[in-house]
Design a protein around this motif. Structure first.
Motif, short mmCIF file in Angstrom:
data_model
loop_
_atom_site.label_atom_id
_atom_site.label_comp_id
_atom_site.label_asym_id
_atom_site.label_seq_id
_atom_site.Cartn_x
_atom_site.Cartn_y
_atom_site.Cartn_z
N GLU A 1 0.82 -1.22 0.00
CA GLU A 1 0.00 0.00 0.00
C GLU A 1 0.85 1.27 0.00
N ASP A 2 2.17 1.11 -0.03
CA ASP A 2 3.06 2.26 0.12
C ASP A 2 3.38 2.88 -1.23
N VAL A 3 4.08 4.01 -1.17
CA VAL A 3 4.49 4.71 -2.38
C VAL A 3 5.60 3.91 -3.07
N CYS A 4 5.85 4.27 -4.32
CA CYS A 4 6.88 3.63 -5.13
C CYS A 4 7.86 4.70 -5.58
N PRO A 5 9.14 4.39 -5.70
CA PRO A 5 10.09 5.43 -6.13
C PRO A 5 9.87 5.91 -7.55
N ILE A 6 9.17 5.12 -8.39
CA ILE A 6 8.83 5.56 -9.73
C ILE A 6 7.38 6.00 -9.72
N PRO A 7 7.08 7.28 -9.99
CA PRO A 7 5.69 7.75 -9.95
C PRO A 7 4.77 6.89 -10.83
N GLY A 8 3.63 6.52 -10.25
CA GLY A 8 2.68 5.68 -10.95
C GLY A 8 2.93 4.20 -10.80
N GLY A 9 4.11 3.82 -10.26
CA GLY A 9 4.42 2.42 -10.07
C GLY A 9 3.72 1.84 -8.85
N ARG A 10 3.72 0.52 -8.76
CA ARG A 10 3.03 -0.15 -7.65
C ARG A 10 3.72 -1.45 -7.30
N PHE A 11 3.95 -1.66 -6.01
CA PHE A 11 4.45 -2.94 -5.53
C PHE A 11 3.27 -3.90 -5.29
N ILE A 12 3.47 -5.15 -5.67
CA ILE A 12 2.51 -6.21 -5.36
C ILE A 12 3.26 -7.22 -4.51
N VAL A 13 2.90 -7.32 -3.24
CA VAL A 13 3.65 -8.11 -2.27
C VAL A 13 2.96 -9.45 -2.06
N PHE A 14 3.74 -10.52 -2.08
CA PHE A 14 3.19 -11.84 -1.79
C PHE A 14 2.86 -11.91 -0.30
N SER A 15 1.59 -12.16 -0.01
CA SER A 15 1.13 -12.15 1.38
C SER A 15 1.22 -13.51 2.04
N GLN A 16 1.37 -14.58 1.26
CA GLN A 16 1.32 -15.93 1.82
C GLN A 16 2.63 -16.70 1.71
N SER A 17 3.64 -16.14 1.10
CA SER A 17 4.88 -16.87 0.89
C SER A 17 5.68 -17.00 2.19
N ARG A 18 6.44 -18.08 2.30
CA ARG A 18 7.24 -18.31 3.50
C ARG A 18 8.33 -17.26 3.66
N PHE A 19 8.86 -16.77 2.57
CA PHE A 19 9.91 -15.75 2.59
C PHE A 19 9.43 -14.54 1.79
N PRO A 20 9.94 -13.36 2.10
CA PRO A 20 9.48 -12.16 1.40
C PRO A 20 9.73 -12.22 -0.10
N GLU A 21 8.74 -11.81 -0.84
CA GLU A 21 8.84 -11.75 -2.31
C GLU A 21 7.83 -10.71 -2.79
N ALA A 22 8.18 -10.00 -3.84
CA ALA A 22 7.28 -8.99 -4.40
C ALA A 22 7.55 -8.87 -5.89
N VAL A 23 6.62 -8.27 -6.60
CA VAL A 23 6.83 -7.85 -7.99
C VAL A 23 6.56 -6.36 -8.06
N LEU A 24 7.05 -5.75 -9.12
CA LEU A 24 6.89 -4.32 -9.31
C LEU A 24 6.22 -4.06 -10.65
N TRP A 25 5.13 -3.30 -10.62
CA TRP A 25 4.45 -2.89 -11.84
C TRP A 25 4.79 -1.44 -12.14
N LEU A 26 5.18 -1.17 -13.38
CA LEU A 26 5.55 0.17 -13.80
C LEU A 26 4.71 0.61 -14.99
N PRO A 27 4.33 1.89 -15.04
CA PRO A 27 3.47 2.37 -16.12
C PRO A 27 4.26 2.75 -17.37
N PHE A 28 5.14 1.87 -17.80
CA PHE A 28 6.00 2.14 -18.95
C PHE A 28 5.48 1.40 -20.18
N SER A 29 5.24 2.13 -21.26
CA SER A 29 4.95 1.51 -22.57
C SER A 29 3.82 0.50 -22.52
#
Length: 254
Positions: free
Chosen positions: A116-144
């Motif tokens: 739910e936090d801000v992203c260093p690239i304006p318009g970007g968004r982190f999607i965090v895995f909520s159920q994984s045993r270890f931390p993992e995330a993906v990053l969505w960017l509004p590029f092209s």
């Protein structure tokens, strides 16, 4: 105090994939004779650069990196990555982002990565895995038309570039094949032993598929351009046969 940072591994030159998005094809040595590829993404916003899944560069390529802009942020998306993060944290005036508990390698986060936090690239968004045993995330960017950047969870392989013979066969033994896939070895590590792997993590991939994107790059494998969303939908559908996967009309997810 002198710090012995991990040495630079063999890597290629900085290459442009999209307007304001670049990458470096690199390698990582897992054991004697066992080397696989790895990638660093570089997102540019105005004159600021954000390194995603950082790789330490040779001095000549590091100078070329500085020519692209000011290295302002570095992002660790996966728990088992980060061997070069401390080097960047110590040598550049940047903000280091990672999830709480992603401490397999130093340093600690300057900015805790949250969905739910801000992203260093304006318009970007982190999607965090909520159920994984270890931390993992993906990053969505509004590029092209939308770019999805993963670490280990999703991978797209067209070739075995950057891999030794033993590295290629280690990947194949772990279940990696050509094409888009949820990496089997990653999935096995992330699902608790008492949980159903056919259901666990399903919610997290549903969150990913709610974002429209055309392009994809992971920390391993190859760049997928133009039709990445359809390939990810197919990969998620194979991993979770009972999931109702969305589709896109006019680049909108429905």
């Amino acid at each position: 105090m002198r710090i012995n940072y991990p040495p630079t591994e063999p890597h290629g030159e900085i290459r442009q994939l999209l307007p304001n998005f670049f990458y470096v094809p690199g390698t990582i040595k897992l054991a004697p004779g066992v080397t696989i590829n790895r990638n660093m993404g570089i997102a540019r916003w105005q004159d600021h650069l954000t390194l995603i899944n950082p790789i330490r560069l040779r001095p000549q390529q590091e100078e070329k990196l500085k020519d692209l802009g000011r290295v302002s942020h570095a992002i660790r998306l996966g728990y088992h990555h980060g061997r070069d993060d401390l080097y960047y944290r110590d040598h550049f005036d940047l903000t280091f982002w990672t999830q709480r508990g992603s401490d397999f390698y130093p340093p600690k986060a300057d900015k805790v990565l949250r969905q739910e936090d801000v992203c260093p690239i304006p318009g970007g968004r982190f999607i965090v895995f909520s159920q994984s045993r270890f931390p993992e995330a993906v990053l969505w960017l509004p590029f092209s038309g939308g770019l999805l950047v993963s670490c280990d969870a999703l991978q797209y392989w067209q070739s075995w570039h950057g891999c030794t013979w033993f590295g290629k066969n280690l990947l194949r033994f772990s279940g990696i094949r050509r094409g888009m896939q949820i990496a089997p070895s990653w999935r096995a590590r992330m699902v608790p032993s008492d949980k159903n792997p056919g259901l666990w993590l399903k919610y997290d991939f549903e969150q990913i598929l709610r974002q429209p994107f055309l392009h994809f790059l992971a920390a391993h494998g190859d760049f997928c351009a133009d039709n990445a969303y359809e390939k990810v939908v197919y990969a998620v559908g194979r991993a979770f046969p009972n999931m109702r996967v969305p589709h896109k009309i006019n680049n909108k997810v429905i």
